[in-house]
Design a protein around this motif. Structure first.
Motif, PDB file in Angstrom:
ATOM      1  N   PHE A  86      16.373  12.470  39.304  1.00  0.00           N
ATOM      2  CA  PHE A  86      18.295  12.880  38.977  1.00  0.00           C
ATOM      3  C   PHE A  86      17.587  13.831  40.364  1.00  0.00           C
ATOM      4  N   TYR A  87      18.244  14.061  42.274  1.00  0.00           N
ATOM      5  CA  TYR A  87      17.885  15.200  42.683  1.00  0.00           C
ATOM      6  C   TYR A  87      19.568  15.774  42.735  1.00  0.00           C
ATOM      7  N   ALA A 106      18.734  11.680  27.791  1.00  0.00           N
ATOM      8  CA  ALA A 106      18.142  10.752  28.497  1.00  0.00           C
ATOM      9  C   ALA A 106      16.798  10.007  29.055  1.00  0.00           C
ATOM     10  N   GLY A 107      15.599  10.984  28.821  1.00  0.00           N
ATOM     11  CA  GLY A 107      14.166  11.218  29.286  1.00  0.00           C
ATOM     12  C   GLY A 107      14.034  11.229  31.140  1.00  0.00           C
ATOM     13  N   HIS A 108      14.962  11.697  31.411  1.00  0.00           N
ATOM     14  CA  HIS A 108      15.279  11.474  33.334  1.00  0.00           C
ATOM     15  C   HIS A 108      14.502  12.546  33.395  1.00  0.00           C
ATOM     16  N   GLU A 109      13.752  12.445  35.088  1.00  0.00           N
ATOM     17  CA  GLU A 109      13.519  13.913  35.324  1.00  0.00           C
ATOM     18  C   GLU A 109      13.960  14.120  36.716  1.00  0.00           C
ATOM     19  N   LEU A 110      14.366  15.541  36.378  1.00  0.00           N
ATOM     20  CA  LEU A 110      15.466  16.347  36.787  1.00  0.00           C
ATOM     21  C   LEU A 110      15.093  16.997  38.206  1.00  0.00           C
ATOM     22  N   GLY A 111      15.809  17.363  39.642  1.00  0.00           N
ATOM     23  CA  GLY A 111      14.908  17.529  40.625  1.00  0.00           C
ATOM     24  C   GLY A 111      15.958  18.942  41.036  1.00  0.00           C
ATOM     25  N   ASN A 112      15.487  19.347  42.030  1.00  0.00           N
ATOM     26  CA  ASN A 112      16.176  20.968  42.832  1.00  0.00           C
ATOM     27  C   ASN A 112      16.595  19.650  44.270  1.00  0.00           C
ATOM     28  N   HIS A 113      17.899  19.737  44.586  1.00  0.00           N
ATOM     29  CA  HIS A 113      18.672  19.593  45.783  1.00  0.00           C
ATOM     30  C   HIS A 113      20.042  20.979  46.343  1.00  0.00           C
ATOM     31  N   SER A 114      19.221  21.927  45.765  1.00  0.00           N
ATOM     32  CA  SER A 114      19.714  23.224  46.748  1.00  0.00           C
ATOM     33  C   SER A 114      21.145  23.122  45.239  1.00  0.00           C
ATOM     34  N   TYR A 115      21.503  24.831  45.902  1.00  0.00           N
ATOM     35  CA  TYR A 115      23.002  24.688  45.299  1.00  0.00           C
ATOM     36  C   TYR A 115      24.153  24.734  45.223  1.00  0.00           C
TER      37      TYR A 115
END
Length: 248
Positions: A86-87, A106-115
């Motif tokens: 999830f970005y 839930a075990g998902h990966e968190l990505g950075n999509h800017s502020y």
């Protein structure tokens, strides 16, 4: 009289200015192409898919978290036992920290999509650092402890953004399958499923938008997309896991 040394901040501009000198002769057309390129940038590494012989891919979801669709999307993924990447934007994580925590839990990966989710093209190095670092802080506040990859808002970048990422050992993550990004196009869930499944190949990074109120069709498509790709022998990975796949 000895002059004081130039501030470190000024030195940050040197690579940017050099790149601009190189880019200006490209002209407007070349500049637009570079800004929108999914497979090339002037600094660092950009990844739109992974070269692998394994039938693996990553489902990624941009924007949010938003109350309208975050939990239904998580339920759709949980029903299939699939983890995605999830970005997320920092400002929406700040507004809805409980949803960021739900994604992490839930075990998902968190990505950075800017502020701010604004196009990071003609921006200063300090603005880039602020956008990324503030969002990293929000991501860590969810309890997520894994790698944080970065995806540019709208997929656009020029000089300052890739230079920052390269200096911090981070890749620019784009995508090679994009089937629900046109807001002016009305498609059924079945059509979205068909387009997505047909375009996937080993190592694909699939971009979807499923958290806003107007993205019901995308949410309805996620389960069938997973089912059909499973039928074709595909396995689902997070972006970080996909990056670690054996090369072709």
């Amino acid at each position: 009289m000895r002059l004081p040394p130039r501030a470190p901040r000024a030195r940050r501009w040197v690579p940017v200015l050099v790149a601009v000198v190189v880019l200006v002769p490209l002209g407007a057309v070349g500049l637009v192409a570079l800004v929108n390129a999914r497979t090339f940038q002037v600094f660092g590494e950009i990844v739109h898919r992974v070269e692998t012989d394994e039938k693996v891919l990553a489902l990624t979801f941009d924007d949010g978290p938003d109350p309208a669709g975050t939990r239904p999307l998580l339920e759709a993924l949980a029903a299939k036992g699939v983890r995605g990447t999830f970005y997320l934007t920092g400002q929406e994580l700040a507004a809805h920290p409980e949803l960021g925590e739900a994604i992490a839990d839930a075990g998902h990966e968190l990505g950075n999509h800017s502020y701010s989710h604004e196009r990071m093209v003609f921006v200063t190095p300090s603005r880039v650092a602020e956008e990324i670092e503030r969002t990293d802080e929000r991501i860590r506040a969810t309890g997520y402890s894994g790698a944080i990859t970065f995806r540019p808002p709208h997929g656009k970048k020029l000089v300052a953004l890739p230079h920052y990422l390269a200096e911090h050992g981070r890749k620019t993550i784009t995508w090679d399958v994009e089937t629900d990004s046109r807001s002016d196009e009305v498609v059924t869930a079945e059509e979205l499923v068909r387009r997505t499944v047909e375009q996937v190949r080993p190592g694909s990074i699939v971009l979807l938008h499923g958290m806003y109120a107007g993205r019901t069709v995308t949410r309805e498509s996620v389960g069938p997309i997973i089912d059909r790709l499973h039928e074709r022998g595909y396995r689902f990975r997070t972006v970080s896991e996909l990056l670690a796949s054996p090369p072709a």
